[in-house]
Design an enzyme around this catalytic site. Sequence first.
Site, PDB file in Angstrom:
ATOM      1  N   ALA A   1       0.795  -1.234   0.000  1.00  0.00           N
ATOM      2  CA  ALA A   1       0.000   0.000   0.000  1.00  0.00           C
ATOM      3  C   ALA A   1       0.826   1.283   0.000  1.00  0.00           C
ATOM      4  O   ALA A   1       0.368   2.320  -0.480  1.00  0.00           O
ATOM      5  CB  ALA A   1      -0.949  -0.003   1.198  1.00  0.00           C
ATOM      6  N   GLY A   2       2.052   1.230   0.523  1.00  0.00           N
ATOM      7  CA  GLY A   2       2.857   2.447   0.602  1.00  0.00           C
ATOM      8  C   GLY A   2       3.558   2.825  -0.686  1.00  0.00           C
ATOM      9  O   GLY A   2       4.153   3.894  -0.787  1.00  0.00           O
ATOM     10  N   GLY A   3       3.486   1.959  -1.702  1.00  0.00           N
ATOM     11  CA  GLY A   3       4.195   2.199  -2.964  1.00  0.00           C
ATOM     12  C   GLY A   3       3.569   3.296  -3.815  1.00  0.00           C
ATOM     13  O   GLY A   3       2.508   3.838  -3.498  1.00  0.00           O
TER      14      GLY A   3
ATOM     15  N   ALA B   1       1.943  -5.197  -4.797  1.00  0.00           N
ATOM     16  CA  ALA B   1       3.296  -5.408  -4.262  1.00  0.00           C
ATOM     17  C   ALA B   1       4.113  -6.343  -5.142  1.00  0.00           C
ATOM     18  O   ALA B   1       3.656  -7.405  -5.531  1.00  0.00           O
ATOM     19  CB  ALA B   1       3.200  -5.995  -2.851  1.00  0.00           C
TER      20      ALA B   1
ATOM     21  N   LYS C   1       6.891 -11.003 -14.087  1.00  0.00           N
ATOM     22  CA  LYS C   1       5.557 -10.447 -14.296  1.00  0.00           C
ATOM     23  C   LYS C   1       4.707 -11.344 -15.201  1.00  0.00           C
ATOM     24  O   LYS C   1       3.519 -11.563 -14.943  1.00  0.00           O
ATOM     25  CB  LYS C   1       5.663  -9.043 -14.887  1.00  0.00           C
ATOM     26  CG  LYS C   1       5.955  -7.961 -13.861  1.00  0.00           C
ATOM     27  CD  LYS C   1       4.832  -7.852 -12.849  1.00  0.00           C
ATOM     28  CE  LYS C   1       4.952  -6.667 -11.922  1.00  0.00           C
ATOM     29  NZ  LYS C   1       3.877  -6.635 -10.915  1.00  0.00           N
TER      30      LYS C   1
ATOM     31  N   LYS D   1       8.123   5.564   5.026  1.00  0.00           N
ATOM     32  CA  LYS D   1       7.535   4.810   3.910  1.00  0.00           C
ATOM     33  C   LYS D   1       6.016   4.866   3.873  1.00  0.00           C
ATOM     34  O   LYS D   1       5.413   4.738   2.811  1.00  0.00           O
ATOM     35  CB  LYS D   1       7.995   3.347   3.974  1.00  0.00           C
ATOM     36  CG  LYS D   1       9.454   3.174   3.584  1.00  0.00           C
ATOM     37  CD  LYS D   1       9.807   1.710   3.433  1.00  0.00           C
ATOM     38  CE  LYS D   1      11.248   1.568   2.940  1.00  0.00           C
ATOM     39  NZ  LYS D   1      11.664   0.161   2.871  1.00  0.00           N
TER      40      LYS D   1
END
Length: 324
Positions: free
Chosen positions: A9-11, A81, A162, A40
């Site tokens: 969530a902090g990205g 994430a 990915k 962060k």
Amino acid sequence: MEIVCVTGAGGYVASWVVKELLAKGYFVHGTVRNPADEKKNGHLKKLKHAEEKLHLFKADMLDYASLCTAMDGCTGVVHIATPVPAGKVADPQAEMLEPAITGTRNVMNACLKTKVKKVVVVSSVLAIVANPSWPKNQVTDENRWSDVEFCMKNDKWYSAAKAISEREALEFGKKNNLKVVTVCPSVVFGPMLQSTICTTNIILLNLFKGENSLNLIEFDNAQDDIYIPIVDVRDCANALLLAYEKPEADGRYLCSSHVLKMKALVELLKSLFPHYIYPTDFPALDEKLNYTCEKMVNLGWNYMSLEKTLVDSVETFQKNGLLS
């Protein structure tokens, strides 16, 4: 109102997703490595409605139990994430490939256990484009997949991670009757909610210092005058919410709003911000790149101008003391 879990969530992208979810009235469970880390995650706590509607959970993508705790009671999950190294790593298979794949598997299994109804998985344009056998005159869309074998032979570990993770997530959804939608954003620029800079914005920031650092991302011939597909972080967040909210959203979505050559991007930056030193050497390449995001647009997506993205990016660079 329902609860949505956002991983990482902090990205950069995830912060905007959290912001938009809160603005729409959702309760949000955000997974972060350390909820007490103000550097962060402090920006999340300052978001409107965060005090009453945001709960940060200490969780790691490699810790299945912590994910189950974070997802408990959630109707949906937006899985963002992923390990994104800022440069070379000693053992890419161990540091990038395996954590990304294992992390996605843990997320999917936790979704199943906690009876989540819908998952949006954030993949990447790099899960699409690394495929040399794709016909050169054929438009790139959701049917194109990066060739995993080619990626691993050519040290494109992020692309491989990915592609494998995304494909597995879609297959998991089909096998387990879980609604899974994947979104593949291109190079994400735009304003930051956090103070720490992310990999894609490093590329933009370095152009103001006379450096072409597109080689931080796994594009072929990244020092040449290649085409760069760009999407604004806010448009990317909106695309993810559309994929989550629209019942008709299905399968895979390419998410990119502008495609231009590096030299053209630098010329545009020069016209907007003439007082910086820009890179000048972009060896010409005779290549064409044609993307279509028609599937995403048909879901109701629209996007802002590239000029607005660049102006707003620079504003946050200056605010955070990243540009002199």
